[in-house]
Design a protein around this motif. Sequence first.
Motif, short mmCIF file in Angstrom:
data_model
loop_
_atom_site.label_atom_id
_atom_site.label_comp_id
_atom_site.label_asym_id
_atom_site.label_seq_id
_atom_site.Cartn_x
_atom_site.Cartn_y
_atom_site.Cartn_z
N LEU A 166 0.74 -1.28 -0.44
CA LEU A 166 -0.05 0.03 0.18
C LEU A 166 0.88 0.94 0.16
O LEU A 166 1.71 1.34 1.16
CB LEU A 166 -0.77 0.30 1.31
N MET A 167 0.77 2.04 -0.77
CA MET A 167 0.62 3.40 -0.82
C MET A 167 0.29 3.87 0.12
O MET A 167 -0.88 4.66 -0.55
CB MET A 167 1.48 3.73 -1.82
N VAL A 168 0.89 5.51 0.75
CA VAL A 168 -0.51 6.23 1.91
C VAL A 168 0.73 7.68 1.13
O VAL A 168 2.04 7.91 1.75
CB VAL A 168 -0.11 6.34 3.04
N GLY A 169 -0.43 7.90 0.24
CA GLY A 169 0.16 9.89 0.59
C GLY A 169 -0.49 10.40 -0.08
O GLY A 169 -1.61 11.18 0.81
N ASP A 170 -0.69 11.85 -0.63
CA ASP A 170 -1.33 13.41 -0.16
C ASP A 170 -1.30 13.71 -1.68
O ASP A 170 -2.07 14.52 -1.87
CB ASP A 170 -0.83 14.06 0.65
N ASN A 171 -0.63 13.73 -2.86
CA ASN A 171 -0.68 14.13 -4.17
C ASN A 171 -0.96 13.47 -4.97
O ASN A 171 -0.94 11.86 -5.29
CB ASN A 171 0.25 15.07 -4.03
N TYR A 172 -1.53 13.62 -6.59
CA TYR A 172 -1.42 13.21 -7.43
C TYR A 172 -0.55 11.48 -8.25
O TYR A 172 -0.10 11.20 -8.50
CB TYR A 172 -1.92 14.29 -8.94
#
Length: 222
Positions: A166-172
């Motif tokens: 899983l990748m957790v980020g805030d941007n496109y």
Amino acid sequence: MHPLKAIIFDLDGTLVDSARDLQDAVNVLLAEEELRQVDLDEVKSMIGDGVAKLVERAVSATGGDLSRLPALVVRFLQIYEANASRHTEAYPGVEETLAGLRSLGLPLAVVTNKPYAATIGILEALGLRAYFEAVVGGDTLPERKPHPAPILAALKHLGAAPEAALMVGDNYHDVQAARAAGVRAFAVTYGYSHKPHAELGADRLIDSMSELLPIAADAAAA
């Protein structure tokens, strides 16, 4: 759905709020160039695609000379890395969530477009470095997010397959990189997104990092 075996995090806008230190460094650079200062909201709109893009956006917005961009990026890094963690803080619930994820036996990584040295410095200053088995910075590989290579490099280090991660980020670019790597993607609704969160294409949106732990626990046990 494959059981969750590893989690990768973006740094700026996901784990830490670094905007104030980035603003300070940008404004020192702009002052040296006799350009106007930028406010915090302006800087937040410029964060996310690496240092060179941040400096380019700041110089462009203030009417500076973009032909000198390579030298300005070097100078910015000198300014920023000297004080990269003066005001930078982990978002609420981050450390407790990281500790909980590690207690579940999940290996963790950071994949960021921020330079590696500044990333390590911030993680160490905030007491977060020990939670991560791998850290991939924006200058670690030739490619950066949204290219999948940094995520795939982190997964190789963690020994996890893309479909189990899983990748957790805030941007496109976090979601795009995850998609390209074959990894599921969550996005936080705080941070420095350049698009409305609903348009990022994430599998799930979370309003705080604390929401991740029970979701990850269920996914790891699936």
